[in-house]
Design a protein around this motif. Structure first.
Motif, PDB file in Angstrom:
ATOM      1  N   MET A 254      64.214  51.669  28.461  1.00  0.00           N
ATOM      2  CA  MET A 254      63.995  50.255  28.679  1.00  0.00           C
ATOM      3  C   MET A 254      63.026  50.069  29.851  1.00  0.00           C
ATOM      4  O   MET A 254      63.243  50.594  30.929  1.00  0.00           O
ATOM      5  CB  MET A 254      65.329  49.573  28.979  1.00  0.00           C
ATOM      6  N   GLN A 255      61.961  49.301  29.634  1.00  0.00           N
ATOM      7  CA  GLN A 255      60.948  49.113  30.647  1.00  0.00           C
ATOM      8  C   GLN A 255      61.294  47.898  31.515  1.00  0.00           C
ATOM      9  O   GLN A 255      61.674  46.840  31.010  1.00  0.00           O
ATOM     10  CB  GLN A 255      59.591  48.906  29.971  1.00  0.00           C
ATOM     11  N   THR A 256      61.165  48.057  32.822  1.00  0.00           N
ATOM     12  CA  THR A 256      61.472  46.958  33.749  1.00  0.00           C
ATOM     13  C   THR A 256      60.306  45.982  33.820  1.00  0.00           C
ATOM     14  O   THR A 256      59.189  46.286  33.392  1.00  0.00           O
ATOM     15  CB  THR A 256      61.753  47.503  35.164  1.00  0.00           C
ATOM     16  N   TRP A 257      60.583  44.812  34.399  1.00  0.00           N
ATOM     17  CA  TRP A 257      59.554  43.782  34.580  1.00  0.00           C
ATOM     18  C   TRP A 257      58.380  44.338  35.384  1.00  0.00           C
ATOM     19  O   TRP A 257      57.234  44.148  35.040  1.00  0.00           O
ATOM     20  CB  TRP A 257      60.186  42.584  35.278  1.00  0.00           C
ATOM     21  N   TRP A 258      58.683  45.055  36.444  1.00  0.00           N
ATOM     22  CA  TRP A 258      57.642  45.602  37.323  1.00  0.00           C
ATOM     23  C   TRP A 258      56.803  46.640  36.588  1.00  0.00           C
ATOM     24  O   TRP A 258      55.588  46.676  36.729  1.00  0.00           O
ATOM     25  CB  TRP A 258      58.297  46.211  38.566  1.00  0.00           C
ATOM     26  N   GLY A 259      57.447  47.458  35.803  1.00  0.00           N
ATOM     27  CA  GLY A 259      56.749  48.516  35.069  1.00  0.00           C
ATOM     28  C   GLY A 259      55.852  47.987  33.964  1.00  0.00           C
ATOM     29  O   GLY A 259      54.910  48.662  33.538  1.00  0.00           O
ATOM     30  N   SER A 260      56.117  46.774  33.483  1.00  0.00           N
ATOM     31  CA  SER A 260      55.287  46.203  32.418  1.00  0.00           C
ATOM     32  C   SER A 260      53.977  45.624  32.945  1.00  0.00           C
ATOM     33  O   SER A 260      53.101  45.268  32.173  1.00  0.00           O
ATOM     34  CB  SER A 260      56.057  45.116  31.668  1.00  0.00           C
ATOM     35  N   LEU A 261      53.835  45.513  34.279  1.00  0.00           N
ATOM     36  CA  LEU A 261      52.619  44.949  34.876  1.00  0.00           C
ATOM     37  C   LEU A 261      51.558  46.035  35.054  1.00  0.00           C
ATOM     38  O   LEU A 261      51.877  47.186  35.352  1.00  0.00           O
ATOM     39  CB  LEU A 261      52.937  44.335  36.246  1.00  0.00           C
ATOM     40  N   ASP A 262      50.292  45.633  34.931  1.00  0.00           N
ATOM     41  CA  ASP A 262      49.206  46.582  35.212  1.00  0.00           C
ATOM     42  C   ASP A 262      49.093  46.743  36.728  1.00  0.00           C
ATOM     43  O   ASP A 262      49.623  45.929  37.492  1.00  0.00           O
ATOM     44  CB  ASP A 262      47.886  46.086  34.588  1.00  0.00           C
ATOM     45  N   PRO A 263      48.415  47.783  37.210  1.00  0.00           N
ATOM     46  CA  PRO A 263      48.341  48.036  38.665  1.00  0.00           C
ATOM     47  C   PRO A 263      47.767  46.855  39.460  1.00  0.00           C
ATOM     48  O   PRO A 263      48.205  46.593  40.582  1.00  0.00           O
ATOM     49  CB  PRO A 263      47.428  49.263  38.771  1.00  0.00           C
ATOM     50  N   PHE A 264      46.809  46.143  38.900  1.00  0.00           N
ATOM     51  CA  PHE A 264      46.233  44.989  39.602  1.00  0.00           C
ATOM     52  C   PHE A 264      47.293  43.914  39.834  1.00  0.00           C
ATOM     53  O   PHE A 264      47.421  43.372  40.943  1.00  0.00           O
ATOM     54  CB  PHE A 264      45.051  44.422  38.800  1.00  0.00           C
TER      55      PHE A 264
ATOM     56  N   GLN B 102      50.548  44.365  39.805  1.00  0.00           N
ATOM     57  CA  GLN B 102      51.560  44.900  40.716  1.00  0.00           C
ATOM     58  C   GLN B 102      51.113  44.708  42.169  1.00  0.00           C
ATOM     59  O   GLN B 102      51.915  44.343  43.032  1.00  0.00           O
ATOM     60  CB  GLN B 102      51.810  46.388  40.433  1.00  0.00           C
ATOM     61  N   THR B 103      49.826  44.943  42.426  1.00  0.00           N
ATOM     62  CA  THR B 103      49.286  44.757  43.777  1.00  0.00           C
ATOM     63  C   THR B 103      49.389  43.286  44.192  1.00  0.00           C
ATOM     64  O   THR B 103      49.818  42.977  45.313  1.00  0.00           O
ATOM     65  CB  THR B 103      47.818  45.220  43.846  1.00  0.00           C
ATOM     66  N   LEU B 104      48.998  42.375  43.288  1.00  0.00           N
ATOM     67  CA  LEU B 104      49.086  40.943  43.605  1.00  0.00           C
ATOM     68  C   LEU B 104      50.527  40.512  43.881  1.00  0.00           C
ATOM     69  O   LEU B 104      50.795  39.771  44.830  1.00  0.00           O
ATOM     70  CB  LEU B 104      48.510  40.101  42.466  1.00  0.00           C
ATOM     71  N   TRP B 105      51.456  40.959  43.040  1.00  0.00           N
ATOM     72  CA  TRP B 105      52.860  40.611  43.247  1.00  0.00           C
ATOM     73  C   TRP B 105      53.385  41.210  44.556  1.00  0.00           C
ATOM     74  O   TRP B 105      54.163  40.571  45.277  1.00  0.00           O
ATOM     75  CB  TRP B 105      53.726  41.061  42.070  1.00  0.00           C
ATOM     76  N   GLY B 106      52.970  42.431  44.877  1.00  0.00           N
ATOM     77  CA  GLY B 106      53.389  43.047  46.142  1.00  0.00           C
ATOM     78  C   GLY B 106      52.905  42.244  47.347  1.00  0.00           C
ATOM     79  O   GLY B 106      53.659  41.985  48.293  1.00  0.00           O
ATOM     80  N   ILE B 107      51.625  41.826  47.298  1.00  0.00           N
ATOM     81  CA  ILE B 107      51.070  41.003  48.378  1.00  0.00           C
ATOM     82  C   ILE B 107      51.805  39.665  48.451  1.00  0.00           C
ATOM     83  O   ILE B 107      52.162  39.202  49.536  1.00  0.00           O
ATOM     84  CB  ILE B 107      49.555  40.783  48.171  1.00  0.00           C
ATOM     85  N   ALA B 108      52.043  39.037  47.298  1.00  0.00           N
ATOM     86  CA  ALA B 108      52.702  37.723  47.262  1.00  0.00           C
ATOM     87  C   ALA B 108      54.117  37.793  47.841  1.00  0.00           C
ATOM     88  O   ALA B 108      54.518  36.932  48.636  1.00  0.00           O
ATOM     89  CB  ALA B 108      52.735  37.189  45.836  1.00  0.00           C
ATOM     90  N   ILE B 109      54.866  38.809  47.451  1.00  0.00           N
ATOM     91  CA  ILE B 109      56.251  38.931  47.925  1.00  0.00           C
ATOM     92  C   ILE B 109      56.285  39.226  49.418  1.00  0.00           C
ATOM     93  O   ILE B 109      57.046  38.602  50.171  1.00  0.00           O
ATOM     94  CB  ILE B 109      57.008  39.999  47.106  1.00  0.00           C
ATOM     95  N   ALA B 110      55.435  40.163  49.883  1.00  0.00           N
ATOM     96  CA  ALA B 110      55.407  40.505  51.309  1.00  0.00           C
ATOM     97  C   ALA B 110      54.940  39.311  52.155  1.00  0.00           C
ATOM     98  O   ALA B 110      55.556  38.994  53.182  1.00  0.00           O
ATOM     99  CB  ALA B 110      54.491  41.706  51.543  1.00  0.00           C
ATOM    100  N   ALA B 111      53.858  38.642  51.724  1.00  0.00           N
ATOM    101  CA  ALA B 111      53.342  37.489  52.477  1.00  0.00           C
ATOM    102  C   ALA B 111      54.363  36.359  52.506  1.00  0.00           C
ATOM    103  O   ALA B 111      54.536  35.696  53.538  1.00  0.00           O
ATOM    104  CB  ALA B 111      52.023  37.008  51.878  1.00  0.00           C
TER     105      ALA B 111
END
Length: 193
Positions: A1-11, A13-22
């Motif tokens: 079973m693939q997770t929500w995070w794993g279904s995203l492309d690297p770009f 994932q980077t945007l979501w990482g920046i958004a969550i941290a900021a």
């Protein structure tokens, strides 16, 4: 079973990482601001305890490169790029839109702080403003400028205390006075009213 995070492309994932941290840092900064623990840190490591100019007037309160502005930019950039993903697959359009909104958010926050700092009052009273003010003797003033006493003067609806001298007779406690001149930053020349 693939997770929500794993279904995203690297770009993305980077945007979501920046958004969550900021967003997390922004929430912490907001809480610290409301409880009075706000601080600004510049990229060069300088630490400014508040957003107002210091007594020497050397502080520049509206610097572009601050940690707060970086977080504001990243917040606007990342969330805008994520929102644009729903309407376009163009990475360039997402980046340009994110940069534009990030810069606008930084400008809006800087303008807001500048506007709020314009409402501050310095509390400094110019010597000219003291001349003519009335008050009363707080500690007896010796006659003929032979020593200093203290007076309480009403200046701009506030009671201030100053050292005082007189050219006339000794002025006892509670004597009504008027400021004739300012001798220095802490001492005034008074006369009995």
């Amino acid at each position: 079973m693939q997770t929500w995070w794993g279904s995203l492309d690297p770009f993305m994932q980077t945007l979501w990482g920046i958004a969550i941290a900021a967003s997390a840092v922004f929430i912490i900064q907001s809480i610290m601001t409301f409880v009075g623990m706000d601080s600004e840190t510049n990229f060069d490591g300088d630490f400014d305890g508040d957003m107002s100019a210091d007594d020497a007037g050397e502080s520049t309160p509206f610097q572009l490169f601050t940690f707060r502005n970086l977080i504001n930019f990243m917040l606007g950039f990342s969330w805008t790029a994520i929102a644009l993903r729903a309407s376009t697959e163009s990475t360039s359009l997402m980046l340009v839109g994110g940069v534009v909104v990030g810069v606008l958010l930084v400008c809006a926050v800087m303008y807001l702080f500048k506007w709020m700092s314009g409402m501050q009052q310095s509390g400094t009273i110019e010597p000219e403003a003291l001349v003519g003010c009335k008050g009363s003797v707080y500690l007896t003033i010796p006659a003929g400028r032979t020593g200093e006493g203290k007076v309480q003067i009403t200046v701009r609806s506030a009671i201030r205390e100053y050292n005082a001298m007189t050219d006339g007779d000794r002025l006892p406690n509670e004597a009504p006075i008027r400021v004739v001149a300012v001798l220095n930053g802490h001492t005034v020349l008074v006369e009995k009213v």
